[in-house]
Write a protein that holds these residues in place. Structure first.
Motif, PDB file in Angstrom:
ATOM      1  N   GLU A  47      49.682  14.369 136.926  1.00 33.05           N
ATOM      2  CA  GLU A  47      48.453  13.616 136.702  1.00 33.05           C
ATOM      3  C   GLU A  47      47.389  13.995 137.728  1.00 33.05           C
ATOM      4  OE1 GLU A  47      49.238   9.466 136.513  1.00 33.05           O
ATOM      5  OE2 GLU A  47      50.464   9.610 134.699  1.00 33.05           O
ATOM      6  N   TYR A  51      43.887  15.908 136.956  1.00 31.99           N
ATOM      7  CA  TYR A  51      42.619  15.283 137.350  1.00 31.99           C
ATOM      8  C   TYR A  51      41.778  16.258 138.177  1.00 31.99           C
ATOM      9  CZ  TYR A  51      39.300  11.762 138.891  1.00 31.99           C
ATOM     10  OH  TYR A  51      38.145  11.062 139.121  1.00 31.99           O
ATOM     11  N   ARG A  79      45.043  20.497 129.283  1.00 34.65           N
ATOM     12  CA  ARG A  79      45.830  19.370 128.791  1.00 34.65           C
ATOM     13  C   ARG A  79      47.166  19.849 128.229  1.00 34.65           C
ATOM     14  NH1 ARG A  79      48.142  17.603 123.718  1.00 34.65           N
ATOM     15  NH2 ARG A  79      49.143  15.687 124.422  1.00 34.65           N
ATOM     16  N   SER A  82      49.764  20.212 130.751  1.00 29.56           N
ATOM     17  CA  SER A  82      50.126  18.993 131.473  1.00 29.56           C
ATOM     18  C   SER A  82      50.982  18.098 130.580  1.00 29.56           C
ATOM     19  CB  SER A  82      48.864  18.231 131.902  1.00 29.56           C
ATOM     20  OG  SER A  82      48.266  17.601 130.779  1.00 29.56           O
ATOM     21  N   ILE A  84      49.895  14.870 130.051  1.00 35.80           N
ATOM     22  CA  ILE A  84      48.999  13.749 129.796  1.00 35.80           C
ATOM     23  C   ILE A  84      48.863  13.528 128.288  1.00 35.80           C
ATOM     24  CG2 ILE A  84      46.739  12.755 130.288  1.00 35.80           C
ATOM     25  CD1 ILE A  84      48.417  13.479 132.770  1.00 35.80           C
ATOM     26  N   GLU A  88      44.768   9.584 126.234  1.00 35.66           N
ATOM     27  CA  GLU A  88      44.303   9.176 127.561  1.00 35.66           C
ATOM     28  C   GLU A  88      43.256  10.127 128.147  1.00 35.66           C
ATOM     29  OE1 GLU A  88      47.553   8.597 130.220  1.00 35.66           O
ATOM     30  OE2 GLU A  88      48.622   7.226 128.874  1.00 35.66           O
ATOM     31  N   TYR A  92      40.361   9.892 131.384  1.00 33.79           N
ATOM     32  CA  TYR A  92      40.339  10.814 132.520  1.00 33.79           C
ATOM     33  C   TYR A  92      38.952  11.441 132.676  1.00 33.79           C
ATOM     34  CZ  TYR A  92      45.320  10.974 133.763  1.00 33.79           C
ATOM     35  OH  TYR A  92      46.570  10.668 134.226  1.00 33.79           O
TER      36      TYR A  92
END
Length: 214
Positions: A47, A51, A79, A82, A84, A88, A92
């Motif tokens: 995360e 970010y 993305r 990742s 995530i 969501e 972010y």
């Protein structure tokens, strides 16, 4: 996921490069832990890593007027690397926008100017990511949560919501629904104050809704 390498010869960080929309630029080097052997590898918290990537993508993209299609492609690419959830990502992106520019801002108005410029540049990104009423309400909740801990954001909270509404990122119905939901117990006093700050907008939206139904 970012991977940091240590050069076994020099003992220093390996200089790597990342391609950003066709332009090569050096990445930030972070030293690995001392116990890692020779070429050491450290895996970031997914995360936090996502970010930081998003922060770089958006700040660079807006400051260099990168086409929004390319920004979307870059966000999508990061993305996929990742863990995530897709639903969501919009939150972010909003949190990154509220983080402000790379240079410190000196006033709420300066931050608001940046936020509005960035949202305007990223309208299509938000529209693609925030496309359900529930997501819109969650987005407002996220902004509210940031505002509770950030005095500058709290000062411009109502202006941010109005700009999102003006750009058709959040709807009148979502703002009114969110405003009608009982605030969370956490930081109740601050949440109540923030909601009071948008009473004028809520009243205007309610009147507009009444006029349109006549």
């Amino acid at each position: 996921m970012n991977i940091k390498l240590i050069d076994p010869t020099s003992g220093g960080p390996v200089q790597s490069e990342a391609v950003v929309w066709g332009m090569r630029k050096p990445t930030v080097d972070i030293l690995v832990r001392p116990e890692t052997p020779e070429i050491g590898i450290v895996h970031d918290d997914p995360e936090e890593a996502f970010y930081r990537d998003l922060l770089e993508i958006i700040r660079y993209g807006v400051s260099h007027s990168v086409a929004v299609e390319n920004i979307q492609m870059e966000i999508k690419s990061r993305r996929h690397a990742s863990v995530i959830p897709m639903e969501e990502i919009g939150i972010y992106v909003m949190q990154v926008v509220l983080d402000g520019p790379s240079q410190p801002v000196n006033s709420p108005q300066e931050l608001l100017n940046y936020v509005k410029t960035t949202i305007t540049h990223l309208v299509q990104v938000f529209v693609n990511l925030i496309n359900e009423d529930e997501q819109e309400i969650e987005l407002i909740n996220a902004i509210e949560t940031v505002a509770i801990g950030n005095r500058m954001v709290s000062h411009i909270f109502q202006h941010i919501l109005y700009h999102l509404y003006d750009k058709d990122i959040i709807s009148q119905e979502s703002i009114l629904s969110w405003h009608g939901i009982e605030p969370l117990n956490y930081e109740m006093k601050k949440r109540t104050s923030l909601r009071k700050s948008i009473d004028t907008i809520v009243e205007w939206l309610q009147n507009a809704d009444t006029d349109s139904s006549d």
